[in-house]
Write a protein that holds these residues in place. Structure first.
Motif, PDB file in Angstrom:
ATOM      1  N   LYS A  47       0.823  -1.210   0.000  1.00  0.00           N
ATOM      2  CA  LYS A  47       0.000   0.000   0.000  1.00  0.00           C
ATOM      3  C   LYS A  47       0.858   1.261   0.000  1.00  0.00           C
ATOM      4  N   ASP A  48       1.899   1.302   0.830  1.00  0.00           N
ATOM      5  CA  ASP A  48       2.727   2.507   0.919  1.00  0.00           C
ATOM      6  C   ASP A  48       3.437   2.789  -0.398  1.00  0.00           C
ATOM      7  N   GLU A  49       3.910   1.735  -1.065  1.00  0.00           N
ATOM      8  CA  GLU A  49       4.589   1.937  -2.344  1.00  0.00           C
ATOM      9  C   GLU A  49       3.626   2.471  -3.401  1.00  0.00           C
ATOM     10  N   SER A  61      -6.698   8.029   2.520  1.00  0.00           N
ATOM     11  CA  SER A  61      -7.320   7.018   3.382  1.00  0.00           C
ATOM     12  C   SER A  61      -7.300   5.654   2.700  1.00  0.00           C
ATOM     13  N   ASP A  62      -7.461   4.615   3.521  1.00  0.00           N
ATOM     14  CA  ASP A  62      -7.593   3.263   2.964  1.00  0.00           C
ATOM     15  C   ASP A  62      -8.808   3.169   2.057  1.00  0.00           C
ATOM     16  N   GLY A  63      -9.860   3.898   2.414  1.00  0.00           N
ATOM     17  CA  GLY A  63     -11.069   3.883   1.593  1.00  0.00           C
ATOM     18  C   GLY A  63     -10.825   4.449   0.205  1.00  0.00           C
ATOM     19  N   ALA A  64     -10.022   5.531   0.138  1.00  0.00           N
ATOM     20  CA  ALA A  64      -9.720   6.130  -1.162  1.00  0.00           C
ATOM     21  C   ALA A  64      -8.892   5.184  -2.022  1.00  0.00           C
ATOM     22  N   LEU A  65      -7.913   4.523  -1.386  1.00  0.00           N
ATOM     23  CA  LEU A  65      -7.094   3.571  -2.130  1.00  0.00           C
ATOM     24  C   LEU A  65      -7.945   2.410  -2.640  1.00  0.00           C
ATOM     25  N   ASN A  66      -8.791   1.865  -1.764  1.00  0.00           N
ATOM     26  CA  ASN A  66      -9.647   0.751  -2.175  1.00  0.00           C
ATOM     27  C   ASN A  66     -10.610   1.155  -3.280  1.00  0.00           C
ATOM     28  N   PHE A  89      -3.417  -9.491  -1.856  1.00  0.00           N
ATOM     29  CA  PHE A  89      -2.720 -10.354  -0.906  1.00  0.00           C
ATOM     30  C   PHE A  89      -2.905  -9.734   0.475  1.00  0.00           C
ATOM     31  N   THR A  90      -3.685 -10.407   1.296  1.00  0.00           N
ATOM     32  CA  THR A  90      -4.087  -9.852   2.588  1.00  0.00           C
ATOM     33  C   THR A  90      -2.886  -9.381   3.395  1.00  0.00           C
ATOM     34  N   ARG A  91      -2.977  -8.133   3.856  1.00  0.00           N
ATOM     35  CA  ARG A  91      -1.955  -7.478   4.687  1.00  0.00           C
ATOM     36  C   ARG A  91      -0.618  -7.307   3.975  1.00  0.00           C
ATOM     37  N   ARG A  92      -0.577  -7.571   2.671  1.00  0.00           N
ATOM     38  CA  ARG A  92       0.681  -7.398   1.933  1.00  0.00           C
ATOM     39  C   ARG A  92       0.562  -6.408   0.791  1.00  0.00           C
ATOM     40  N   GLY A  93      -0.530  -6.469   0.013  1.00  0.00           N
ATOM     41  CA  GLY A  93      -0.656  -5.523  -1.087  1.00  0.00           C
ATOM     42  C   GLY A  93      -1.404  -6.119  -2.260  1.00  0.00           C
ATOM     43  N   PHE A  94      -0.987  -5.696  -3.456  1.00  0.00           N
ATOM     44  CA  PHE A  94      -1.700  -6.060  -4.671  1.00  0.00           C
ATOM     45  C   PHE A  94      -0.696  -6.475  -5.746  1.00  0.00           C
TER      46      PHE A  94
END
Length: 513
Positions: A47-49, A61-66, A89-94
């Protein structure tokens, strides 16, 4: 750069996302997000990358990213539940997991397949699961695979391989576009609705050039009749395409399979896993194939599946005992052939396993037999091409690998084809060209450690030490137990290049023991 994941294309120069020839309107951030995932498709993106790359580090926000992830999925026909293009990938990213090709405008038309003008050519698209139950995906997939196999055994047809047509699974496709992309005259598509003990199969045959429907039918049957239904579909398709030849030359697919649907269910579930890239999928496939043979000991195709699963455990470096896995695979293939000596999959598996144990002559003979039974079997063609390359039969290797690519132009195992071409180029002393092929091989998303061995050796041969050391680090990550002592077993039987390989691995940093 244009990235294609059919029927979509993403052009990073014109900033356009297209479905076939139609531009899809997306927000700039959604386009940037999709482009970044595609360009970094070899790994999971955190997510941060993503925020740093797309929003330049601005707090969101997480909502905006999703919301942007969901918009990207909608744009390419994906969903949060299907995840056929963008996987979470749960708790890892996409990660982008779509089947991708890339190119530029200059070569995009030159590389497009053209419609075949020889034997009737056909692509069978994955039948759609209409049951509303994701657990039944294996059933609809199995119907499609059985039709492909049956059609492939009829020598009049040029049939696109399963691994290529299944890259369209879950996508809304234009049949004429599919026909152009795969170079076929006809496309068969359909759906399966399974409920309790009954099944409804709908199918239609489309003229890929004109786009018109040639034939369509629907079958409502008790599940005990499923095999007869598949034979009926195959025979009707043959009659629709070549009516004047069907009476004289039509060959019905008479695979020996159990009448017990439970065994067939196990077999189809195993096929669902054996083609998937997850770390546990191959072992699950092996267990399901074994369950099928336990239910019906005369199920030849399930024994062939066990052989394929053992083969993959070796090539993926997952087998605790490499030699035992090879022997178990050979035993399973021979069990299949003792039941059905026309099983081309068993011969192809036997061919690859014989190659791994160093018997190239026997391996080629088994590949010959697989191709005699099913000339359109791309995997057998691919295997024989690699075996020719390893045997120093360079011209034959290129011809066979070209045919494998023609039969399955979007095959998930295409990295093997690139690697085989690299080996053949090395025999010619064309190390620069060989390097271009190993680079393509290691960039393929399904590649494992073997092409890295060839890649490292060629880089050292060309004096590219720094690049060789970086490649060697990735090789050791993929094959952590690799040493100079056990490297020859992973190189199979390319003995004439053995010193070149070992010298390259040594200089790049592989330990002695």
């Amino acid at each position: 750069m244009i990235y294609r994941f059919l029927p979509f294309s993403l052009d990073t120069d014109s900033l356009e996302l297209r479905q076939d020839d139609e531009v899809i309107a997306v927000e700039p951030q959604v386009f940037s997000l999709l482009a970044y995932l595609i360009e970094n498709r070899d790994r999971v993106i955190g997510k941060d990358e993503l925020i740093e790359a797309v929003w330049e580090g601005r707090a969101i926000s997480d909502g905006a990213l999703n919301s942007r992830i969901n918009a990207a999925r909608r744009a390419v026909g994906d969903t949060g539940s299907a995840q056929a293009v963008i996987k979470t990938f749960t708790r890892r990213g996409f990660r982008f997991i779509g089947d991708l090709t890339e190119g530029n405008r200059r070569d995009s038309q030159a590389n497009s397949p053209v419609l075949q003008t020889g034997n009737p050519s056909i692509a069978v698209l994955p039948f759609e699961n209409m049951s509303g139950d994701p657990e039944q995906e294996y059933f609809s997939d199995g119907i499609s695979e059985d039709i492909i196999t049956a059609l492939s055994r009829i020598r009049q047809f040029f049939v696109i391989a399963r691994n290529t047509t299944f890259t369209y699974k879950g996508q809304a496709v234009d049949v004429q576009s599919v026909a152009r992309e795969l170079g076929v005259r006809y496309v068969l598509e359909g759906s399966v609705r399974k409920s309790a003990n009954r099944v409804r199969i709908s199918a239609q045959l489309i003229d890929g050039e004109a786009g018109n429907q040639i034939w369509a039918d629907r079958y409502d049957r008790e599940l005990e009749d499923i095999f007869a239904v598949q034979d009926e579909i195959t025979n009707t398709v043959v009659t629709a395409i070549e009516p004047e030849l069907s009476r004289a030359e039509q060959i019905r697919a008479r695979r020996k399979r159990p009448d017990d649907l439970d065994a067939w269910d196990c077999y189809q579930r195993a096929l669902w896993h054996v083609w998937r890239p997850g770390p546990d999928d191959n072992e699950e496939a092996k267990q399901m194939f074994s369950r099928a043979t336990a239910i019906d000991p005369n199920f030849a195709a399930a024994y062939a599946g066990i052989a394929i699963a053992h083969l993959r455990s070796v090539t993926l470096a997952q087998a605790p005992d490499r030699e035992l896995a090879i022997q178990d695979g050979i035993k399973a293939a021979r069990n299949a052939l003792a039941i059905d000596d026309q099983d081309s999959v068993a011969y192809a598996a036997l061919s690859c396993l014989d190659m791994l144990r160093g018997d190239l002559e026997t391996a080629i003979e088994a590949a010959d037999r697989a191709i005699d039974i099913n000339p359109s079997y791309a995997f057998a063609r691919l295997s024989r091409g690699v075996q020719y390359a390893r045997s120093g039969r360079v011209e034959e290797a290129f011809a066979e690998l070209d045919e494998a690519e023609r039969l399955s132009p979007r095959d998930p195992a295409q990295w093997i084809l690139y690697d085989g071409r690299a080996i053949a180029c090395m025999d010619r002393g064309e190390f620069d060209i060989a390097l271009s092929w190993t680079r393509k091989a290691i960039q393929h998303p399904n590649a494992h450690g073997t092409p890295y061995i060839h890649h490292v050796a060629i880089l050292i041969k060309l004096g590219l030490l720094e690049e060789a050391q970086k490649a060697c680090a990735e090789l050791m990550r993929l094959m952590p137990g690799l040493t100079l002592e056990n490297a020859p077993q992973h190189l199979a039987v390319v003995q004439r290049h053995l010193n070149l390989y070992l010298d390259g691995l040594r200089k790049a940093g592989v330990p002695e023991k």
